[in-house]
Design a protein around this motif. Structure first.
Motif, mmCIF file in Angstrom:
data_model
loop_
_atom_site.group_PDB
_atom_site.id
_atom_site.type_symbol
_atom_site.label_atom_id
_atom_site.label_comp_id
_atom_site.label_asym_id
_atom_site.label_seq_id
_atom_site.Cartn_x
_atom_site.Cartn_y
_atom_site.Cartn_z
ATOM 1 N N LEU A 496 1.027 -1.051 -0.061
ATOM 2 C CA LEU A 496 0.111 -0.050 -0.038
ATOM 3 C C LEU A 496 0.914 1.192 0.060
ATOM 4 N N GLY A 497 0.680 2.198 -0.948
ATOM 5 C CA GLY A 497 1.515 3.217 -0.978
ATOM 6 C C GLY A 497 1.101 4.346 -0.078
ATOM 7 N N ALA A 527 2.005 14.674 -6.474
ATOM 8 C CA ALA A 527 2.077 13.136 -5.966
ATOM 9 C C ALA A 527 3.020 12.381 -6.833
ATOM 10 N N MET A 528 3.699 11.508 -6.541
ATOM 11 C CA MET A 528 4.305 10.498 -7.512
ATOM 12 C C MET A 528 3.920 9.211 -6.910
ATOM 13 N N ASP A 599 -0.262 0.010 -15.660
ATOM 14 C CA ASP A 599 0.223 0.283 -17.175
ATOM 15 C C ASP A 599 0.943 1.505 -17.534
ATOM 16 N N HIS A 600 0.514 2.814 -16.894
ATOM 17 C CA HIS A 600 0.966 3.934 -17.435
ATOM 18 C C HIS A 600 1.970 4.703 -16.478
ATOM 19 N N ILE A 601 3.117 5.126 -16.868
ATOM 20 C CA ILE A 601 3.616 6.056 -15.996
ATOM 21 C C ILE A 601 3.741 7.511 -16.980
ATOM 22 N N GLY A 602 4.003 8.496 -16.140
ATOM 23 C CA GLY A 602 3.691 9.762 -16.791
ATOM 24 C C GLY A 602 2.810 10.647 -15.714
ATOM 25 N N THR A 603 2.913 11.911 -16.275
ATOM 26 C CA THR A 603 1.702 12.901 -15.539
ATOM 27 C C THR A 603 0.252 12.694 -16.018
ATOM 28 N N PHE A 604 -0.737 12.944 -15.073
ATOM 29 C CA PHE A 604 -2.132 13.023 -15.299
ATOM 30 C C PHE A 604 -2.757 14.147 -14.405
ATOM 31 N N GLN A 621 -1.761 17.809 -10.515
ATOM 32 C CA GLN A 621 -1.302 16.907 -11.210
ATOM 33 C C GLN A 621 -0.601 15.954 -10.287
ATOM 34 N N PHE A 622 -0.371 14.612 -10.677
ATOM 35 C CA PHE A 622 0.105 13.417 -10.244
ATOM 36 C C PHE A 622 1.115 12.802 -11.227
ATOM 37 N N GLN A 623 2.236 12.273 -10.841
ATOM 38 C CA GLN A 623 2.994 11.626 -11.766
ATOM 39 C C GLN A 623 3.336 10.146 -11.501
ATOM 40 N N VAL A 624 2.943 9.179 -12.313
ATOM 41 C CA VAL A 624 3.007 7.868 -11.797
ATOM 42 C C VAL A 624 4.459 7.459 -12.390
#
Ligand code: C2O
Ligand code: CU
Ligand code: CU
Length: 626
Positions: A496-497, A527-528, A599-604, A621-624
């Protein structure tokens, strides 16, 4: 009377002033109703607040008039009350400004076409609308009204009342007669490669009126419906042929689990006028075909999303998952499976939809359109239909119910099929939310009319969305399966993050809508989360209005919904189980949700989907990351 004349004029004025402020706003409110303009929330508190706000100036007006006209005659009474009502112009008009000062949160403002008027124009309208009542109360209260008014006095009062109540009021737009237009069904685009062109077009919206100049996808409003199949990739090329002064565009497929660069970033991968960009959607999630759902696509430009969508940049998406084929085949299908995009717009006398001055509380329209037609009629057979309802409005929420008091059987939410059908008498949808329902007309005769009503709407152009007319009989083999599709379960063995807390509020000084005290900043990531981890996010609403939280990238499960400072989870939604990417957050609510970043990293981005809140600047924004 004697008693009164021996008192100081200011004392005599208190009673009349009280009466006046209550009477005038009550009358005004009635006329608002008659003119199909929605009051901002419950009527009673509005009246009370307006009365209190109008009081100081009403008091001044009464005192002044009393001083000036001590001697009474019918003629003087008319002159006195005319002067009196003239003095009331600033008194009544001031309430809008006062609302802003008293309730800077925007909880109580005239959120309607009125917002597009200047303060002075608004003041005049309100005062003129209130004149007939003000006249009568003024005459009575200063004792100038003869016990039995002379014919002349009565005629004068009547003439005043007639003139002023027929003056154009707040809703100066064209009269829209419900259920005259027929429901349009947007054209469908499918295949592995489609092209959308953003361009201006004159779209016939109001019957018998000039076409409405809009910003469109492919020249229509709504844009074409994209029909996609889960697991089958689609390339969507968006060409920007809008005039250069309209600026860049960017398109988000709302509800889709897209890669960051194809997600319609508000400030990146923008499409300049004359340019184009190809979005790639593979319609998979966690290496499997994505769940079927009704999604939609719309513009997402930073700061101007509200304007761009209001002007017409929106369309529907039907994503079919082949693994759900048996369920979809059992449910009503084909021409009994109807996508409905519901929006509100206000029109001027030429049928144009000027977005007007930016209103951070939300741009509301004063008439409902379904698939681009004003409160249309749809001819049906006496069978079951599947309605896929999308609220694509900038700021308006709806509470749908059927006029025949039949329940609607909800089979899907914005994130696809429910585990089992849910019987609903009401369906509430905030901006961007969707619901799929089965309605059954089998107990109706040919000629019956059933209205899809909006319990949150005020006035003839907002209290219903559309009408169904039964025009034929037909056989019906469709059924509603008792089990539909179970929601996926998050793997609890995953690490759990961190739990993140997001406070949706409002800046007390600038009135800007904020998340954790900040307005949107394209250069800030707050958030990352790590790819393939599960996180819990807690949303708190410390402002005084509802927000519709929308999170890009993945769908979420609601774990709890409680009031601030309480541990009671009984308020958790039970009528909409399963996953979602948007949800309502009411003042003082604390909503805890959980998802896995796949699946996806990057900014949302995530944001409030009341578009003017989003534009000003309730977005983050958060970035995976790996
Ligand atoms: Cu429908 Cu970020 O939006
Ligand atoms: Cu008001
Ligand atoms: Cu909001």
């Amino acid at each position: 009377m004697k008693e009164r004349t021996t008192r100081a004029p200011w004392r005599n004025a208190i009673g009349p002033a009280l009466l006046l402020s209550v009477g005038v706003v009550a009358w005004e409110q009635l006329l608002h109703a008659a003119r199909h303009v929605e009051p901002p929330g419950p009527v009673a508190p509005h009246l009370a607040l307006d009365a209190v706000l109008a009081l100081p100036l009403a008091y001044a007006a009464v005192t002044l008039t009393l001083q000036l006209f001590r001697r009474r005659s019918a003629a003087r009474a008319v002159v006195a009350s005319a002067l009196f009502t003239l003095l009331l112009v600033p008194a009544v008009g001031a309430h809008k400004l006062a609302h802003k000062l008293v309730a800077p949160s925007g909880a109580h403002v005239h959120r309607s076409a009125v917002e597009q008027q200047s303060l002075i124009a608004h003041g005049f309208h309100d005062a003129l609308l209130g004149l007939p009542v003000a006249l009568l109360i003024a005459l009575f209260s200063i004792g100038a009204m003869p016990p039995a008014p002379s014919r002349k006095t009565a005629a004068t009062a009547l003439a005043f009342a007639t003139v002023f109540t027929t003056l154009p009021g707040h809703a100066a737009g064209p009269v829209i007669t419900p259920f005259v237009a027929q429901l349009p069904i947007p054209a469908v685009l499918s295949g592995s490669q489609i092209t959308l062109t953003a361009r201006e077009a004159d779209v016939p919206i109001l019957p018998g009126m000039p076409a409405t100049h809009m910003w469109t996808y492919n020249g229509t409003f709504p844009g074409p419906t994209i029909h996609a199949t889960a697991g089958q990739p689609m390339y969507v090329t968006l060409v920007n042929n809008l005039p250069s002064q309209d600026g860049d565009v960017t398109m988000h497929q709302h509800g889709e689990h897209a890669e960051s660069q194809y997600d319609g970033q508000p400030h990146a991968n923008l499409i300049a006028p004359g340019g184009s960009y190809t979005y790639h959607f593979d319609y998979t999630e966690a290496s499997a075909p994505e769940r079927g759902a009704m999604q939609w696509y719309h513009d997402h430009m930073m700061d101007v999303t509200g304007r761009n969508i209001w002007n017409g940049l929106a369309g529907m998406v039907i994503l079919d998952d082949p693994t759900e084929a048996p369920i979809n085949a059992a449910l009503p299908s084909g021409d009994r499976d109807i996508p409905l995009m519901v929006v509100d717009r206000s029109f001027d006398q030429n049928a144009q939809i000027d977005y007007g001055t930016f209103n951070p509380d939300g741009r509301l329209g004063d008439a409902i359109l379904v698939n681009g037609a004003p409160q249309p009629n749809f001819n049906v057979a006496n069978v079951k239909y599947r309605l896929r309802i999308l609220n694509a409005s900038n700021a308006r929420s709806y509470d749908f119910k059927l006029s025949d008091a039949q329940p609607m059987i909800q089979v899907a939410t914005k994130s696809g099929l429910l585990p089992a059908p849910v019987t609903r008498t009401h369906i509430q949808l905030g901006p961007a939310e969707r619901a799929e329902v089965i309605v059954d007309f089998s107990h109706h005769q040919v000629g019956d009319r059933i209205v899809l009503q909006n319990a949150l709407g005020f006035g003839a152009n907002l209290n219903s969305a559309m009408q169904f007319t039964v025009t034929s009989t037909a056989s019906d083999t469709s059924t509603i399966p008792q089990t539909l599709r179970a929601a996926p379960v998050f793997d609890d063995t995953l690490p759990l993050g961190p739990t993140r807390v997001w406070d949706f509020g409002q800046d007390p000084v600038t009135n800007e809508w904020t998340i954790n005290g900040n307005g949107f900043d394209p250069n800030r990531i707050d958030a990352m989360p790590k790819l393939d981890t599960v996180e819990r996010w807690i949303f708190i609403n410390t402002s005084s209005v509802d927000h519709i939280v929308h999170i890009h990238d993945v769908d979420w499960e609601i774990l709890s919904r409680v009031l601030l400072g309480s541990t009671d989870t009984s308020g958790i939604l039970t009528t909409e189980p399963g996953l979602r990417e948007s949800f309502r957050l009411r003042p003082n609510e604390v909503v805890t949700i959980e998802s896995k970043f796949t699946d996806h990293i990057g900014t949302f981005v995530f944001h409030c989907h009341i578009l003017e809140h989003e534009d000003y600047a309730m977005m983050d924004q958060f970035q995976v990351v790996r």
